[in-house]
Write a protein that holds these residues in place. Structure first.
Motif, PDB file in Angstrom:
ATOM      1  N   THR A 132     -19.306 -25.990 -14.440  1.00 47.27           N
ATOM      2  CA  THR A 132     -18.282 -26.932 -14.879  1.00 47.27           C
ATOM      3  C   THR A 132     -18.153 -26.845 -16.394  1.00 47.27           C
ATOM      4  N   PHE A 133     -16.946 -26.568 -16.881  1.00 50.51           N
ATOM      5  CA  PHE A 133     -16.689 -26.474 -18.321  1.00 50.51           C
ATOM      6  C   PHE A 133     -16.256 -27.848 -18.838  1.00 50.51           C
ATOM      7  N   THR A 134     -16.939 -28.325 -19.858  1.00 49.76           N
ATOM      8  CA  THR A 134     -16.618 -29.631 -20.420  1.00 49.76           C
ATOM      9  C   THR A 134     -16.431 -29.533 -21.926  1.00 49.76           C
ATOM     10  N   SER A 135     -15.321 -30.036 -22.397  1.00 55.40           N
ATOM     11  CA  SER A 135     -15.038 -30.145 -23.829  1.00 55.40           C
ATOM     12  C   SER A 135     -13.713 -30.855 -24.052  1.00 55.40           C
ATOM     13  N   HIS A 136     -12.734 -30.598 -23.176  1.00 56.57           N
ATOM     14  CA  HIS A 136     -11.441 -31.268 -23.301  1.00 56.57           C
ATOM     15  C   HIS A 136     -11.624 -32.780 -23.151  1.00 56.57           C
ATOM     16  N   THR A 137     -10.760 -33.527 -23.823  1.00 59.91           N
ATOM     17  CA  THR A 137     -10.846 -34.995 -23.785  1.00 59.91           C
ATOM     18  C   THR A 137      -9.614 -35.619 -23.134  1.00 59.91           C
ATOM     19  N   ALA A 138      -8.829 -34.797 -22.442  1.00 59.84           N
ATOM     20  CA  ALA A 138      -7.628 -35.283 -21.757  1.00 59.84           C
ATOM     21  C   ALA A 138      -7.351 -34.349 -20.579  1.00 59.84           C
ATOM     22  N   PRO A 139      -6.423 -34.718 -19.692  1.00 60.02           N
ATOM     23  CA  PRO A 139      -6.125 -33.865 -18.537  1.00 60.02           C
ATOM     24  C   PRO A 139      -5.776 -32.430 -18.921  1.00 60.02           C
ATOM     25  N   ILE A 140      -6.299 -31.490 -18.152  1.00 59.95           N
ATOM     26  CA  ILE A 140      -6.036 -30.068 -18.378  1.00 59.95           C
ATOM     27  C   ILE A 140      -4.738 -29.694 -17.664  1.00 59.95           C
ATOM     28  N   THR A 141      -3.890 -28.964 -18.355  1.00 61.95           N
ATOM     29  CA  THR A 141      -2.564 -28.636 -17.822  1.00 61.95           C
ATOM     30  C   THR A 141      -2.441 -27.189 -17.352  1.00 61.95           C
ATOM     31  N   THR A 142      -3.200 -26.274 -17.939  1.00 62.79           N
ATOM     32  CA  THR A 142      -3.046 -24.860 -17.586  1.00 62.79           C
ATOM     33  C   THR A 142      -4.322 -24.078 -17.891  1.00 62.79           C
ATOM     34  N   VAL A 143      -4.544 -23.017 -17.140  1.00 60.19           N
ATOM     35  CA  VAL A 143      -5.726 -22.173 -17.330  1.00 60.19           C
ATOM     36  C   VAL A 143      -5.350 -20.731 -16.987  1.00 60.19           C
ATOM     37  N   GLU A 144      -5.925 -19.785 -17.726  1.00 61.01           N
ATOM     38  CA  GLU A 144      -5.631 -18.373 -17.465  1.00 61.01           C
ATOM     39  C   GLU A 144      -6.775 -17.497 -17.974  1.00 61.01           C
TER      40      GLU A 144
END
Length: 292
Positions: A132-144
């Motif tokens: 599990t990757f953790t660092s963002h502080t808001a909803p994630i919108t895209t990944v690539e």
């Protein structure tokens, strides 16, 4: 071609008639039936990705918090379902282009999860993610995934950030100071946007070049902020092997200060050996000259 309503329809026919087209001509939109229809999600489907090498396999995520795998050869039902893949809506998914057993998902719970399809089975949940990757502080919108680098990916989120991750650094040891800046697998953050990042894409022909876009937000004074498209590339000193980077920095330092590169230990010993032999030969020649 024709607008809605009886008046609009009549007007449209008159226009066609004036051009010499028969009024009995029946204009209908072409119908393209779906080749396959997959049913399994219980809420809005947010994202879908084809398998990188199989035209019949794909995966999808949705607001039902599930990650579903499909195979067109087996019918319309999912072949594998990961329930509660995240604690909130799952917004995005991407299939690793070089290691096709790896799939990464991004969620409104601010996390990314890495799944190994070989380790999933009926009844799997988000707890079966291998990381599990953790660092963002808001909803994630895209990944690539990064197309030119094995095991590296990027994620964008409503915290105005684009994060770059290196899976090979998962679990690496960190100093107390390093831990303050995030987990070891987080190698870079692009903080140029001033509003939520809604999408990005890696350039397939120009390695490590990315374009990212952000939402247009209203400010307190009635204006707008954000709504930008940014083209950028991070320094290669960030993602290259540490040993190579240190060697390059040392060579650069030496070139600036006028100092030479540090001699190799083995070559230094060899040079010393050659110097001793040369000294003995010179002494021998001097003794022979004196004797003559």
């Amino acid at each position: 071609l024709l607008g809605g309503g009886e008046g609009a329809g009549d007007s449209g026919r008159q226009s066609l008639n004036s051009g010499g087209v028969s009024s009995s001509l029946n204009l209908t939109s072409p119908v393209l039936p779906a080749r396959n229809k997959f049913e399994g999600h219980k809420d809005t489907v947010e994202d879908v990705q084809f398998h990188p090498s199989s035209p019949d396999e794909l995966c999808s995520v949705g607001d039902d918090k599930c990650l579903l795998f499909w195979d067109a050869r087996t019918g319309s039902a999912p072949v594998l379902k990961v329930v509660k893949a995240h604690n909130k809506d799952v917004h995005c998914v991407d299939w690793n282009p070089t290691e096709d057993h790896l799939v990464v998902t991004g969620s409104a719970d601010h996390t990314l999860k890495l799944f190994d399809r070989r380790k999933l089975s009926s009844g799997s949940t988000g707890k079966d993610a291998i990381h599990t990757f953790t660092s963002h502080t808001a909803p994630i919108t895209t990944v690539e995934w990064v197309p030119q680098a094995k095991g590296m990916l990027a994620s964008g989120a409503e915290d105005n950030r684009v994060n770059i991750w290196d899976c090979s650094r998962i679990g690496a040891r960190q100093s107390v100071d390093e831990r303050r800046h995030g987990p070891p697998e987080l190698i870079f953050q692009h903080a140029g946007h001033r509003s939520p990042v809604v999408d990005f894409q890696w350039n397939p022909s120009d390695p490590w070049t990315m374009v990212s876009v952000s939402d247009n937000m209203e400010t307190d004074d009635g204006g707008t902020d954000g709504g930008t498209l940014q083209l950028w590339r991070m320094s290669d000193l960030i993602y290259r092997p540490e040993k190579d980077v240190l060697n390059e920095l040392e060579n650069t330092r030496a070139a600036i200060t006028g100092g030479g590169a540090k001699p190799n230990k083995s070559s230094s010993s060899k040079d010393n050996g050659n110097s001793e032999e040369q000294k003995e030969e010179e002494e021998k020649e001097e003794e022979e000259g004196s004797a003559k």
